[in-house]
Design a protein around this motif. Structure first.
Motif, PDB file in Angstrom:
ATOM      1  N   VAL A 104     -69.992  24.422  66.623  1.00 11.84           N
ATOM      2  CA  VAL A 104     -71.373  25.006  66.214  1.00 11.84           C
ATOM      3  C   VAL A 104     -72.245  25.416  67.954  1.00 11.84           C
ATOM      4  N   VAL A 105     -72.387  26.355  67.930  1.00  9.33           N
ATOM      5  CA  VAL A 105     -73.139  26.685  69.355  1.00  9.33           C
ATOM      6  C   VAL A 105     -75.311  26.991  68.787  1.00  9.33           C
ATOM      7  N   ALA A 106     -75.057  26.030  68.971  1.00  8.59           N
ATOM      8  CA  ALA A 106     -76.957  25.913  69.072  1.00  8.59           C
ATOM      9  C   ALA A 106     -77.972  26.056  69.799  1.00  8.59           C
ATOM     10  N   GLY A 107     -77.947  26.612  71.461  1.00 11.85           N
ATOM     11  CA  GLY A 107     -78.193  26.474  72.057  1.00 11.85           C
ATOM     12  C   GLY A 107     -79.689  27.854  71.975  1.00 11.85           C
ATOM     13  N   GLY A 108     -79.784  28.177  71.420  1.00  9.40           N
ATOM     14  CA  GLY A 108     -80.328  30.023  71.235  1.00  9.40           C
ATOM     15  C   GLY A 108     -81.601  29.444  70.961  1.00  9.40           C
ATOM     16  N   GLN A 109     -82.534  30.273  71.527  1.00  9.24           N
ATOM     17  CA  GLN A 109     -84.225  30.046  71.096  1.00  9.24           C
ATOM     18  C   GLN A 109     -84.563  29.885  70.019  1.00  9.24           C
ATOM     19  N   GLY A 110     -83.795  31.596  68.867  1.00 16.19           N
ATOM     20  CA  GLY A 110     -84.756  31.447  67.640  1.00 16.19           C
ATOM     21  C   GLY A 110     -86.068  32.197  67.357  1.00 16.19           C
ATOM     22  N   THR A 111     -86.175  32.762  68.586  1.00 18.97           N
ATOM     23  CA  THR A 111     -87.280  33.173  68.537  1.00 18.97           C
ATOM     24  C   THR A 111     -87.764  33.800  67.391  1.00 18.97           C
ATOM     25  N   ARG A 112     -87.371  34.552  66.857  1.00 22.43           N
ATOM     26  CA  ARG A 112     -87.292  35.283  65.543  1.00 22.43           C
ATOM     27  C   ARG A 112     -88.375  34.856  64.400  1.00 22.43           C
ATOM     28  N   LEU A 113     -87.151  33.311  64.261  1.00 23.42           N
ATOM     29  CA  LEU A 113     -87.949  33.063  62.797  1.00 23.42           C
ATOM     30  C   LEU A 113     -89.438  32.106  63.366  1.00 23.42           C
ATOM     31  N   ILE A 155     -70.540  20.387  69.544  1.00 22.06           N
ATOM     32  CA  ILE A 155     -72.241  20.842  69.505  1.00 22.06           C
ATOM     33  C   ILE A 155     -72.869  21.638  70.525  1.00 22.06           C
ATOM     34  N   MET A 156     -72.599  22.811  71.105  1.00 24.50           N
ATOM     35  CA  MET A 156     -73.637  23.796  72.079  1.00 24.50           C
ATOM     36  C   MET A 156     -74.998  23.862  72.232  1.00 24.50           C
ATOM     37  N   THR A 157     -75.714  22.863  72.797  1.00 19.87           N
ATOM     38  CA  THR A 157     -77.189  22.981  73.094  1.00 19.87           C
ATOM     39  C   THR A 157     -77.706  23.914  74.071  1.00 19.87           C
ATOM     40  N   ARG A 186     -74.319  20.657  76.958  1.00 15.42           N
ATOM     41  CA  ARG A 186     -75.511  21.854  76.811  1.00 15.42           C
ATOM     42  C   ARG A 186     -74.672  23.213  78.072  1.00 15.42           C
ATOM     43  N   GLN A 187     -75.561  24.188  76.819  1.00 18.31           N
ATOM     44  CA  GLN A 187     -75.069  25.771  77.803  1.00 18.31           C
ATOM     45  C   GLN A 187     -75.508  26.470  79.333  1.00 18.31           C
ATOM     46  N   GLY A 188     -74.908  26.741  80.252  1.00 21.17           N
ATOM     47  CA  GLY A 188     -75.392  27.550  81.704  1.00 21.17           C
ATOM     48  C   GLY A 188     -76.756  27.863  80.867  1.00 21.17           C
ATOM     49  N   SER A 210     -83.631  31.013  81.576  1.00 20.34           N
ATOM     50  CA  SER A 210     -82.789  30.480  79.701  1.00 20.34           C
ATOM     51  C   SER A 210     -81.161  30.774  80.014  1.00 20.34           C
ATOM     52  N   PRO A 211     -80.872  30.744  78.360  1.00 14.69           N
ATOM     53  CA  PRO A 211     -79.116  29.875  77.694  1.00 14.69           C
ATOM     54  C   PRO A 211     -78.587  31.559  78.348  1.00 14.69           C
ATOM     55  N   ASP A 212     -77.296  31.177  78.782  1.00  8.64           N
ATOM     56  CA  ASP A 212     -76.531  32.855  79.423  1.00  8.64           C
ATOM     57  C   ASP A 212     -75.757  32.682  78.138  1.00  8.64           C
ATOM     58  N   GLY A 213     -76.574  33.181  76.586  1.00  3.94           N
ATOM     59  CA  GLY A 213     -75.686  33.235  75.187  1.00  3.94           C
ATOM     60  C   GLY A 213     -73.835  32.684  74.672  1.00  3.94           C
ATOM     61  N   HIS A 214     -74.235  33.265  73.875  1.00  2.00           N
ATOM     62  CA  HIS A 214     -73.329  32.629  73.228  1.00  2.00           C
ATOM     63  C   HIS A 214     -71.991  32.606  73.641  1.00  2.00           C
ATOM     64  N   GLY A 215     -71.720  33.676  74.350  1.00  2.00           N
ATOM     65  CA  GLY A 215     -70.482  33.478  75.046  1.00  2.00           C
ATOM     66  C   GLY A 215     -70.297  32.561  76.591  1.00  2.00           C
ATOM     67  N   PHE A 241     -68.737  28.476  64.801  1.00  2.00           N
ATOM     68  CA  PHE A 241     -69.924  29.167  64.221  1.00  2.00           C
ATOM     69  C   PHE A 241     -71.466  29.200  64.614  1.00  2.00           C
ATOM     70  N   GLN A 242     -72.184  29.768  64.080  1.00  3.00           N
ATOM     71  CA  GLN A 242     -73.086  29.758  64.446  1.00  3.00           C
ATOM     72  C   GLN A 242     -74.595  28.821  64.407  1.00  3.00           C
ATOM     73  N   VAL A 243     -75.430  28.432  64.393  1.00  5.22           N
ATOM     74  CA  VAL A 243     -75.760  27.594  64.070  1.00  5.22           C
ATOM     75  C   VAL A 243     -77.058  27.675  62.914  1.00  5.22           C
ATOM     76  N   ASP A 244     -77.354  29.135  62.198  1.00  5.53           N
ATOM     77  CA  ASP A 244     -78.133  29.778  61.195  1.00  5.53           C
ATOM     78  C   ASP A 244     -77.475  29.790  59.763  1.00  5.53           C
ATOM     79  N   VAL A 397     -80.060  32.321  58.145  1.00  9.94           N
ATOM     80  CA  VAL A 397     -81.602  32.243  58.255  1.00  9.94           C
ATOM     81  C   VAL A 397     -82.406  32.705  60.443  1.00  9.94           C
ATOM     82  N   LYS A 398     -82.151  34.328  59.508  1.00 14.92           N
ATOM     83  CA  LYS A 398     -82.864  34.681  61.382  1.00 14.92           C
ATOM     84  C   LYS A 398     -84.687  35.280  60.901  1.00 14.92           C
ATOM     85  N   ASN A 399     -84.547  35.011  60.054  1.00  5.76           N
ATOM     86  CA  ASN A 399     -86.048  35.753  60.442  1.00  5.76           C
ATOM     87  C   ASN A 399     -86.960  34.810  60.070  1.00  5.76           C
TER      88      ASN A 399
HETATM   89  P1  UTP Z   1     -79.164  35.215  67.916  1.00  6.96           P
HETATM   90  O1  UTP Z   1     -78.188  36.315  68.280  1.00  6.96           O
HETATM   91  O2  UTP Z   1     -79.604  35.224  66.790  1.00  6.96           O
HETATM   92  O3  UTP Z   1     -79.781  34.059  69.181  1.00  6.96           O
HETATM   93  O4  UTP Z   1     -77.911  33.856  68.442  1.00  6.96           O
HETATM   94  P2  UTP Z   1     -80.619  33.028  68.733  1.00  6.96           P
HETATM   95  O5  UTP Z   1     -81.726  32.686  70.237  1.00  6.96           O
HETATM   96  O6  UTP Z   1     -80.454  31.959  67.897  1.00  6.96           O
HETATM   97  O7  UTP Z   1     -82.304  33.893  67.989  1.00  6.96           O
HETATM   98  P3  UTP Z   1     -83.019  34.935  68.700  1.00  6.96           P
HETATM   99  O8  UTP Z   1     -82.366  36.004  68.657  1.00  6.96           O
HETATM  100  O9  UTP Z   1     -83.732  34.373  69.859  1.00  6.96           O
HETATM  101  O10 UTP Z   1     -84.294  35.090  67.063  1.00  6.96           O
HETATM  102  C1  UTP Z   1     -76.354  33.778  67.705  1.00  6.96           C
HETATM  103  C2  UTP Z   1     -76.707  32.178  67.102  1.00  6.96           C
HETATM  104  O11 UTP Z   1     -76.034  31.855  68.797  1.00  6.96           O
HETATM  105  C3  UTP Z   1     -76.434  30.807  69.005  1.00  6.96           C
HETATM  106  C4  UTP Z   1     -78.158  30.715  68.650  1.00  6.96           C
HETATM  107  O12 UTP Z   1     -77.684  29.609  68.004  1.00  6.96           O
HETATM  108  C5  UTP Z   1     -77.142  31.075  67.273  1.00  6.96           C
HETATM  109  O13 UTP Z   1     -75.953  29.984  66.420  1.00  6.96           O
HETATM  110  N1  UTP Z   1     -77.195  30.774  70.840  1.00  6.96           N
HETATM  111  C6  UTP Z   1     -77.589  32.014  71.236  1.00  6.96           C
HETATM  112  C7  UTP Z   1     -76.615  30.309  71.179  1.00  6.96           C
HETATM  113  O14 UTP Z   1     -75.898  29.142  71.432  1.00  6.96           O
HETATM  114  N2  UTP Z   1     -76.827  30.199  73.261  1.00  6.96           N
HETATM  115  C8  UTP Z   1     -77.033  31.741  73.900  1.00  6.96           C
HETATM  116  O15 UTP Z   1     -77.761  31.615  74.725  1.00  6.96           O
HETATM  117  C9  UTP Z   1     -77.869  32.429  72.183  1.00  6.96           C
END
Ligand code: UTP
Length: 473
Positions: A104-113, A155-157, A186-188, A210-215, A241-244, A397-399
């Motif tokens: 699971v990629v769980a390093g995103g910032q989830g700003t929309r939620l 689990i990528m954080t 941890r991701q880069g 900031s995190p370098d994206g799911h890639g 898969f994605q954490v959301d 769950v994005k928003n």
């Molecule tokens: P999103 O593109 O929905 O981004 O990530 P986000 O950061 O979670 O949410 P917003 O856009 O700020 O609202 C899709 C998936 O990719 C992971 C997220 O955790 C989610 O599972 N992700 C995204 C990472 O693991 N690292 C990142 O740098 C970005």
């Protein structure tokens, strides 16, 4: 100015302003700034400045020769039933042999939620309000029991949520999983730059990183030693898969079977787009390769094109960010000549001005760089795309409100549970959308997909009674 080699390197690269306040910092702050700076590849930033910041990269995106990607359709939609059956059997063999791990990629910032905490700790189930992490953990536990082989879980954080994520698992006893099968890394990070290519500071002792994206997961898997661990454990395939998205079927034998039978290095699930302008990536073919083109990049006319033979959208295959990745393919992408391209995102980035004062911009003032995992597809041999059902695989769950929100996700879970129960004679009432007038819940430990649910239901001597607030567990 301190004569640290990093300071000299930053000065030489035209980024000396990063250390403009160095002499005013405490030794601890100096160490923090040097640690941030040490993560930065200055040559990479210079190259990104040239190719992405000073140019509008989107204008250079190659959209020539695009055709819809082919995919393996479900038997009920014209696919080959025998081939699906063989794929499922082969995938079950691979699961029994322990060749598949969850990721699971769980390093995103989830700003929309707008939730304060790692997104995986967000409560999502309709009755018990289990968190995303608990739902995934229970699916993994149940699948481990079903196939007689515990699955490993990676689990990528991110830097921001790593400690909180680990602490959450510890507090909850790893949700019943063996601790040595759950692996956090941890991701880069990447620095943000202004439109002039200068690295931004968020404080005198802190670079705006900031995190370098799911890639970024591909290089983080290599760097963290996860790929070596997989090799030692005999794991060949990572199920991404994605954490959301609590509904994701990340332990899907047919998907694994298609991946193995076609000798694919990276496989993906598609769902038919719900409507022309749906905000998903589009699976396309381009000169013999498979690519994903984002909705924001594919011209509207193409998104709306209709196939005259079928009356359906031509570019129908939407990406739901579910992939299988071959271990050695990840290693090649992380260490070889093939590298994922960075994408540019223009953002409002709070940062210090030239005088060292913190500014909160009203409009975008800089660029963040992100890697996307689907950009690996064109580098993969024999990539295969298979059809998936939105109702069984995708309700993120994005928003906080509206589409892709906690409410839509909880309703979609209840619809799925209702379908499963009614297929076994429960006769629950429901509205035109398949939603019953009350919420109930099926624990993944009872059934995490149609097959496991059917087996658990059949094993009960009396049919379960389902009412408002019921939990099948
Ligand atoms: P999103 O593109 O929905 O981004 O990530 P986000 O950061 O979670 O949410 P917003 O856009 O700020 O609202 C899709 C998936 O990719 C992971 C997220 O955790 C989610 O599972 N992700 C995204 C990472 O693991 N690292 C990142 O740098 C970005």
């Amino acid at each position: 100015m301190a004569s640290h080699p990093l300071v000299a390197a930053f000065q030489q690269a035209g980024q000396g302003h990063v250390f403009a306040h160095f002499e005013q910092l405490t030794p601890g702050q100096q160490a923090e700034l040097l640690a941030d700076a040490g993560e930065i590849d200055l040559a990479e930033i210079a190259e990104l400045d040239r190719t992405l910041v000073q140019k509008n990269a989107a204008a250079g995106l190659d959209l020539t020769d695009l055709t819809p990607a082919s995919y393996e359709a479900f038997p009920q939609n014209g696919g080959d039933a025998a081939a699906w059956a063989v794929a499922k059997a082969e995938g079950e063999d691979a699961l029994r042999a322990g060749r598949v791990a969850a990721f699971v990629v769980a390093g995103g910032q989830g700003t929309r939620l707008g939730y304060d905490g790692p997104k995986g700790t967000y409560p999502v189930t309709p009755v018990l309000k289990k968190t995303l992490f608990q739902v995934f953990a229970e699916k993994i536990r149940a699948a481990g029991a079903r196939y007689g082989r515990p699955l490993h879980w990676f689990i990528m954080t991110s830097h921001i949520n790593h400690a909180a994520t680990e602490a959450f698992f510890r507090e909850h006893g790893f949700f019943g999983l063996a601790e040595n099968t759950v692996h956090f890394f941890r991701q880069g990070r990447m620095p943000a730059v202004g439109f002039d290519g200068k690295i931004l500071l968020e404080a005198k002792h802190r670079i705006a990183m900031s995190p370098d994206g799911h890639g970024g997961s591909l290089r983080a898997l290599q760097r963290s030693g996860a790929l070596d661990l997989m090799q030692r454990e005999g794991i060949d395939i990572l199920s991404y898969f994605q954490v959301d998205n609590p509904m994701v079927r990340f332990i899907d034998p047919a998907f694994v079977g298609w991946h193995l039978r076609t000798r694919s290095e990276m496989s993906s699930k598609m769902v038919p787009k719900a409507y022309a302008g749906e905000k998903v990536g589009h699976f396309c073919a381009q000169r013999g390769r498979t690519v994903v083109i984002e909705y924001s990049d594919l011209p509207k006319e193409r998104q709306e094109e209709v196939d005259p033979a079928t009356g359906r959208l031509r570019f129908i295959a939407g990406s739901v960010a579910i992939h299988l990745l071959d271990r050695e393919f990840i290693r090649r992408m992380a260490t070889g000549a093939d590298a994922l391209p960075f994408h540019r995102a223009d953002k409002k980035i709070p940062c210090l001005d030239a005088a060292g004062n913190l500014v909160k911009p009203e409009k975008p003032n800089g660029v963040k760089f992100e890697l996307f995992v689907f950009d690996a597809l064109p580098f993969a041999s024999n990539p295969v795309v298979i059809e998936a059902s939105r109702a069984d695989d995708f309700s993120p769950v994005k928003n906080a409100e509206g589409i892709d929100s906690p409410k839509t996700c909880a309703d979609d879970q209840v619809r799925q549970f209702t379908r499963w129960a009614n297929a076994h004679g429960a006769a629950l009432p429901m509205d035109a959308t398949g939603l019953p007038p009350f919420a109930f819940e099926v624990s993944p430990l009872f059934g995490y997909d149609e097959d496991s649910f059917a087996a658990a239901w059949a094993a009960r001597s009396d049919a379960p009674v389902i009412a408002a607030g019921s939990v099948l567990s």
